[in-house]
Scaffold this active site. Sequence first.
Site, PDB file in Angstrom:
ATOM      1  N   ARG A   2       0.834  -1.204   0.000  1.00 60.20           N
ATOM      2  CA  ARG A   2       0.000   0.000   0.000  1.00 60.20           C
ATOM      3  C   ARG A   2       0.865   1.249   0.000  1.00 60.20           C
ATOM      4  O   ARG A   2       0.614   2.197  -0.733  1.00 60.20           O
ATOM      5  CB  ARG A   2      -0.908   0.014   1.233  1.00 60.20           C
ATOM      6  CG  ARG A   2      -1.992  -1.037   1.261  1.00 60.20           C
ATOM      7  CD  ARG A   2      -2.828  -0.894   2.513  1.00 60.20           C
ATOM      8  NE  ARG A   2      -3.921  -1.843   2.575  1.00 60.20           N
ATOM      9  CZ  ARG A   2      -3.844  -3.030   3.143  1.00 60.20           C
ATOM     10  NH1 ARG A   2      -2.713  -3.411   3.718  1.00 60.20           N
ATOM     11  NH2 ARG A   2      -4.890  -3.833   3.162  1.00 60.20           N
ATOM     12  N   VAL A   3       1.890   1.245   0.868  1.00 61.49           N
ATOM     13  CA  VAL A   3       2.776   2.402   0.941  1.00 61.49           C
ATOM     14  C   VAL A   3       3.691   2.437  -0.276  1.00 61.49           C
ATOM     15  O   VAL A   3       3.868   3.483  -0.905  1.00 61.49           O
ATOM     16  CB  VAL A   3       3.598   2.375   2.236  1.00 61.49           C
ATOM     17  CG1 VAL A   3       4.585   3.548   2.262  1.00 61.49           C
ATOM     18  CG2 VAL A   3       2.687   2.444   3.456  1.00 61.49           C
TER      19      VAL A   3
ATOM     20  N   ASP B 291       9.494  -6.779  -5.864  1.00 64.64           N
ATOM     21  CA  ASP B 291       8.434  -7.404  -5.070  1.00 64.64           C
ATOM     22  C   ASP B 291       8.020  -8.681  -5.796  1.00 64.64           C
ATOM     23  O   ASP B 291       7.522  -8.619  -6.920  1.00 64.64           O
ATOM     24  CB  ASP B 291       7.233  -6.458  -4.924  1.00 64.64           C
ATOM     25  CG  ASP B 291       6.191  -6.991  -3.956  1.00 64.64           C
ATOM     26  OD1 ASP B 291       5.953  -8.216  -3.944  1.00 64.64           O
ATOM     27  OD2 ASP B 291       5.599  -6.200  -3.210  1.00 64.64           O
TER      28      ASP B 291
ATOM     29  N   ALA C  42       9.189   1.183   7.156  1.00 60.57           N
ATOM     30  CA  ALA C  42       8.348  -0.018   7.189  1.00 60.57           C
ATOM     31  C   ALA C  42       8.362  -0.621   8.594  1.00 60.57           C
ATOM     32  O   ALA C  42       7.622  -0.182   9.467  1.00 60.57           O
ATOM     33  CB  ALA C  42       8.831  -1.015   6.142  1.00 60.57           C
ATOM     34  N   ARG C  43       9.220  -1.587   8.804  1.00 57.35           N
ATOM     35  CA  ARG C  43       9.405  -2.213  10.112  1.00 57.35           C
ATOM     36  C   ARG C  43      10.894  -2.442  10.316  1.00 57.35           C
ATOM     37  O   ARG C  43      11.617  -2.819   9.383  1.00 57.35           O
ATOM     38  CB  ARG C  43       8.646  -3.550  10.206  1.00 57.35           C
ATOM     39  CG  ARG C  43       7.137  -3.402  10.276  1.00 57.35           C
ATOM     40  CD  ARG C  43       6.695  -2.785  11.598  1.00 57.35           C
ATOM     41  NE  ARG C  43       5.231  -2.741  11.743  1.00 57.35           N
ATOM     42  CZ  ARG C  43       4.493  -1.692  11.436  1.00 57.35           C
ATOM     43  NH1 ARG C  43       5.065  -0.603  10.913  1.00 57.35           N
ATOM     44  NH2 ARG C  43       3.181  -1.718  11.627  1.00 57.35           N
TER      45      ARG C  43
ATOM     46  N   ASP D 155      12.955   5.729  10.345  1.00 54.06           N
ATOM     47  CA  ASP D 155      11.802   6.067  11.182  1.00 54.06           C
ATOM     48  C   ASP D 155      11.404   4.875  12.044  1.00 54.06           C
ATOM     49  O   ASP D 155      10.625   5.021  12.979  1.00 54.06           O
ATOM     50  CB  ASP D 155      10.623   6.511  10.320  1.00 54.06           C
ATOM     51  CG  ASP D 155       9.477   7.048  11.167  1.00 54.06           C
ATOM     52  OD1 ASP D 155       9.708   7.990  11.950  1.00 54.06           O
ATOM     53  OD2 ASP D 155       8.357   6.525  11.058  1.00 54.06           O
TER      54      ASP D 155
ATOM     55  N   GLU E 135      13.122  -1.308  18.878  1.00 50.80           N
ATOM     56  CA  GLU E 135      12.552   0.032  18.836  1.00 50.80           C
ATOM     57  C   GLU E 135      12.138   0.459  20.239  1.00 50.80           C
ATOM     58  O   GLU E 135      11.243  -0.146  20.821  1.00 50.80           O
ATOM     59  CB  GLU E 135      11.330   0.033  17.911  1.00 50.80           C
ATOM     60  CG  GLU E 135      10.855   1.409  17.504  1.00 50.80           C
ATOM     61  CD  GLU E 135       9.838   1.353  16.376  1.00 50.80           C
ATOM     62  OE1 GLU E 135       8.639   1.551  16.662  1.00 50.80           O
ATOM     63  OE2 GLU E 135      10.237   1.095  15.226  1.00 50.80           O
TER      64      GLU E 135
ATOM     65  N   HIS F  22       9.415   6.869  14.940  1.00 49.49           N
ATOM     66  CA  HIS F  22       8.243   6.197  14.358  1.00 49.49           C
ATOM     67  C   HIS F  22       7.079   7.186  14.170  1.00 49.49           C
ATOM     68  O   HIS F  22       5.974   6.976  14.681  1.00 49.49           O
ATOM     69  CB  HIS F  22       7.811   5.030  15.250  1.00 49.49           C
ATOM     70  CG  HIS F  22       7.070   3.956  14.503  1.00 49.49           C
ATOM     71  ND1 HIS F  22       7.171   2.630  14.812  1.00 49.49           N
ATOM     72  CD2 HIS F  22       6.199   4.024  13.465  1.00 49.49           C
ATOM     73  CE1 HIS F  22       6.410   1.914  14.008  1.00 49.49           C
ATOM     74  NE2 HIS F  22       5.814   2.741  13.171  1.00 49.49           N
ATOM     75  N   ILE F  23       7.341   8.223  13.411  1.00 49.12           N
ATOM     76  CA  ILE F  23       6.351   9.290  13.223  1.00 49.12           C
ATOM     77  C   ILE F  23       5.745   9.322  11.827  1.00 49.12           C
ATOM     78  O   ILE F  23       4.869  10.147  11.558  1.00 49.12           O
ATOM     79  CB  ILE F  23       6.968  10.675  13.529  1.00 49.12           C
ATOM     80  CG1 ILE F  23       8.154  10.964  12.596  1.00 49.12           C
ATOM     81  CG2 ILE F  23       7.377  10.772  14.988  1.00 49.12           C
ATOM     82  CD1 ILE F  23       8.668  12.397  12.681  1.00 49.12           C
ATOM     83  N   ALA F  24       6.197   8.446  10.920  1.00 51.93           N
ATOM     84  CA  ALA F  24       5.729   8.529   9.533  1.00 51.93           C
ATOM     85  C   ALA F  24       4.255   8.204   9.394  1.00 51.93           C
ATOM     86  O   ALA F  24       3.557   8.785   8.562  1.00 51.93           O
ATOM     87  CB  ALA F  24       6.553   7.608   8.640  1.00 51.93           C
TER      88      ALA F  24
END
Length: 335
Positions: free
Chosen positions: A165-166, A185, A245-246, A269, A274, A293-295
């Site tokens: 999605r992103v 992908d 992402a992660r 981010d 974390e 982690h603000i995105a």
Amino acid sequence: MTRPQALLVMNPDTYRLQFGQRQLHRLREMAELGDPICVDDLDTPSARRRLRESEVLLTSWGCPPLTTERLADAPRLRAIFHCAGTVRPFVTDEVWRRGIVVTSAADANAIPVAEFTLAAVIFAGKKAPFLAQDARKHRDDWSYASQRGELSNRGRTVGVVGFSRVGRRVVERLRSLEVDVLVSDPYAAQEEVSAAGGRLVELPELLRRCHVLTLHVPSLPATRHLIGAAELAMLRDGATVINTARGAVLDTAALERECASGRLDAILDVTDPEPLPAESVLYELPNVMITPHIAGSLGSETRRMSDSALDELERHLAGLPLRTAVTPDEFAVSA
């Protein structure tokens, strides 16, 4: 048409953030709201009473797992409309076994992440975060800018790992720049990638060619350390790694080595763990930018997700196909 009983399940701060007067007014027009309207603990007597009445749940951050025991007290529950991204923390096998409809506002949450990523790509081309660090030392002479290489976005190659999605939105937004966009992908179709503005390639080719690498894959056992030491070694000198992402998809130790050597830059981010341990060298490096982690959706952006969930509730009540339904198959491979 009889309005269904609805219960909001999220922590109190999230409820206040995501449901203003407009959202509550709209919800009341579609559903009956009992007392309490919102709970974050499904094991209290009042929550269990409300759960027994409810046909619809609106969930968000802070929703506890919908275990078999809890769902036994929800015989009328037919649908869950999630006002945030991933439903992994609370959707259980019992939810799928009962055939309960689940939707997610992940599409709405993807918008600010893609916006943040586009900004990060632009800043990476200009080396802006790293020059900002340099400015703290070089206060009387701007000639230090030349030490960061060519400061440009035009003609660069951006590698997008994950046409999610992103990732899809990032590729579409990169059309505003004069850059080549490569996408890796294994589940993406070339025609869809091309329509968005990218070109589908294998991961090694993407890594060798890109000036900026941006990650948009879910955190799954199969994607843990997808970008590790071998993959980072394929990147050209001076490349920038962006992760919104992660954290687990990127090998932190390998990245620490590459950034400490000065060969690669990073805009992070998300991290693994974390937050990072206080002693991580990444905190000290002038070629690394870390944000907490603000995105994703914050502040007023979160109500976009609430509106998305309410849109789906409206479609559900009208008997129309849902646009953001989560299926068991998708659940198995999504973030």
